[in-house]
Design an enzyme around this catalytic site. Sequence first.
Site, PDB file in Angstrom:
ATOM      1  N   ASP A  50       0.902  -1.215   0.035  1.00 38.82           N
ATOM      2  CA  ASP A  50       0.011  -0.004   0.049  1.00 38.82           C
ATOM      3  C   ASP A  50       0.894   1.483   0.102  1.00 38.82           C
ATOM      4  O   ASP A  50       1.911   1.264   0.251  1.00 38.82           O
ATOM      5  CB  ASP A  50      -0.914   0.099   1.292  1.00 38.82           C
ATOM      6  CG  ASP A  50      -2.240  -0.754   1.145  1.00 38.82           C
ATOM      7  OD1 ASP A  50      -2.388  -1.220   0.001  1.00 38.82           O
ATOM      8  OD2 ASP A  50      -2.909  -0.930   2.120  1.00 38.82           O
ATOM      9  N   LYS A  71      -4.153   2.948  -2.379  1.00 33.38           N
ATOM     10  CA  LYS A  71      -5.194   3.662  -2.623  1.00 33.38           C
ATOM     11  C   LYS A  71      -5.102   5.032  -1.541  1.00 33.38           C
ATOM     12  O   LYS A  71      -4.748   4.849  -0.313  1.00 33.38           O
ATOM     13  CB  LYS A  71      -6.384   2.868  -2.113  1.00 33.38           C
ATOM     14  CG  LYS A  71      -6.811   1.743  -3.158  1.00 33.38           C
ATOM     15  CD  LYS A  71      -8.029   1.221  -2.642  1.00 33.38           C
ATOM     16  CE  LYS A  71      -8.093   0.288  -1.517  1.00 33.38           C
ATOM     17  NZ  LYS A  71      -8.091   0.567  -0.441  1.00 33.38           N
ATOM     18  N   MET A 186      -7.856   9.042   9.478  1.00 34.51           N
ATOM     19  CA  MET A 186      -8.638   9.815   8.074  1.00 34.51           C
ATOM     20  C   MET A 186      -9.412  10.942   8.420  1.00 34.51           C
ATOM     21  O   MET A 186     -10.437  11.185   7.860  1.00 34.51           O
ATOM     22  CB  MET A 186      -9.083   8.716   7.346  1.00 34.51           C
ATOM     23  CG  MET A 186      -8.374   7.443   6.785  1.00 34.51           C
ATOM     24  SD  MET A 186      -8.979   6.191   5.864  1.00 34.51           S
ATOM     25  CE  MET A 186      -9.528   5.328   7.370  1.00 34.51           C
TER      26      MET A 186
HETATM   27  N1  SAH Z   1      -4.239   0.133   9.084  1.00 35.52           N
HETATM   28  C1  SAH Z   1      -3.685   1.570   9.356  1.00 35.52           C
HETATM   29  C2  SAH Z   1      -4.634   2.559   9.161  1.00 35.52           C
HETATM   30  C3  SAH Z   1      -5.067   2.631   7.683  1.00 35.52           C
HETATM   31  S1  SAH Z   1      -6.210   3.935   7.356  1.00 35.52           S
HETATM   32  C4  SAH Z   1      -3.204   1.470  10.617  1.00 35.52           C
HETATM   33  O1  SAH Z   1      -3.526   0.395  11.689  1.00 35.52           O
HETATM   34  O2  SAH Z   1      -2.763   2.441  11.162  1.00 35.52           O
HETATM   35  C5  SAH Z   1      -4.908   5.231   6.659  1.00 35.52           C
HETATM   36  C6  SAH Z   1      -5.029   6.158   8.093  1.00 35.52           C
HETATM   37  O3  SAH Z   1      -4.064   5.809   8.729  1.00 35.52           O
HETATM   38  C7  SAH Z   1      -4.368   7.682   7.579  1.00 35.52           C
HETATM   39  O4  SAH Z   1      -5.156   8.524   6.886  1.00 35.52           O
HETATM   40  C8  SAH Z   1      -4.012   8.047   8.977  1.00 35.52           C
HETATM   41  O5  SAH Z   1      -5.160   8.663   9.461  1.00 35.52           O
HETATM   42  C9  SAH Z   1      -3.440   6.877   9.599  1.00 35.52           C
HETATM   43  N2  SAH Z   1      -2.102   6.853   9.344  1.00 35.52           N
HETATM   44  C10 SAH Z   1      -1.516   5.839   8.733  1.00 35.52           C
HETATM   45  N3  SAH Z   1      -0.108   5.593   9.039  1.00 35.52           N
HETATM   46  C11 SAH Z   1      -0.013   6.859   9.494  1.00 35.52           C
HETATM   47  C12 SAH Z   1       1.338   7.705  10.043  1.00 35.52           C
HETATM   48  N4  SAH Z   1       2.523   7.154   9.754  1.00 35.52           N
HETATM   49  N5  SAH Z   1       1.108   8.869  10.611  1.00 35.52           N
HETATM   50  C13 SAH Z   1       0.035   9.569  10.912  1.00 35.52           C
HETATM   51  N6  SAH Z   1      -1.137   8.689  10.363  1.00 35.52           N
HETATM   52  C14 SAH Z   1      -1.251   7.385   9.856  1.00 35.52           C
END
Ligand code: SAH
Length: 283
Positions: A50, A71, A186
């Site tokens: 991803d 995405k 998000m």
């Molecule tokens: N599965 C992921 C989340 C995916 S949805 C998890 O468990 O972290 C994607 C969202 O995750 C982004 O829009 C943001 O809100 C958050 N996110 C993921 N990686 C991030 C990062 N390094 N820093 C800040 N927000 C992050």
Amino acid sequence: MTDPMPLPGHVWPEFQPGWVWLCGAGPGDPGLLTLHALNALRQADVVVYDALVEPTILDWAPGAERIYAGKRGGKPSAMQRDISLRLVELARKGRRVLRLKGGDPFVFGRGGEEAQTLVQHDVPIRIIPGISAGIGGLAYAGIPVTHRDVNQSVTFVTGHDQSGNTPQTLDWAAISRGSQVIVIYMGMKHIDQIAAALLDAGRAPSEPVAVVTQATTDDQRVLETTLAACPADIDAAGLEPPAIICVGRSVLMRQALDWQAQARGESARDTDPLGRGRPAESA
Ligand code: SAH
């Protein structure tokens, strides 16, 4: 098979041809991968990854083909169903398919949907959890997602649903009443609406808020603000997703626990930001 991991004393699972391993890559810092993830990278034939997976991590799968299935909100994106079916197709070709997703695959990552499609197509799967951005990302900002003096509950919410809008199914009033700390994934696109909903539901305008972008990477930025000021402050700071937004008093702990600032030689701003005196000795 030769042992793929340099850590003896544990039997590491062998990646069998025709399997899909759905694996979390953590929030960014490659050091936050799990050992199972590393074991998977070392054996995979193909890695389907991803947008939020750090490139360094892919270098740890030197023999594997790389397929990008990113995405990101607003950008052209492979359709979810296409990604799932691609995984089925690759597995049926007898490849060892590593599906690598940011954070934890089962936290707002559609990992559940992909796993479901694989199971429906009789493709054997293994799930490898990862550190989710809403926990690990906040820890890198010095914010404990729970703290005895602050919260006995935490709510993780997503700021948009499948249509890209603020989820209609979320009862912001109930969340607001029921959870001292709210962690929003998000949330950047609709932060105005989210902040307004929480204020309407009775949260204080002065409630502490932290916005952590690119958490755990070298580009991590942290904005400390309040519920009333956060939309304007995010704009003024020019912050861009991905971001984790934390609402609640645990944000104050950063004044004591911003360990990255302390590592750079800055001292804590306040060692007792909740004003509760010394922490109790007993658990
Ligand atoms: N599965 C992921 C989340 C995916 S949805 C998890 O468990 O972290 C994607 C969202 O995750 C982004 O829009 C943001 O809100 C958050 N996110 C993921 N990686 C991030 C990062 N390094 N820093 C800040 N927000 C992050």
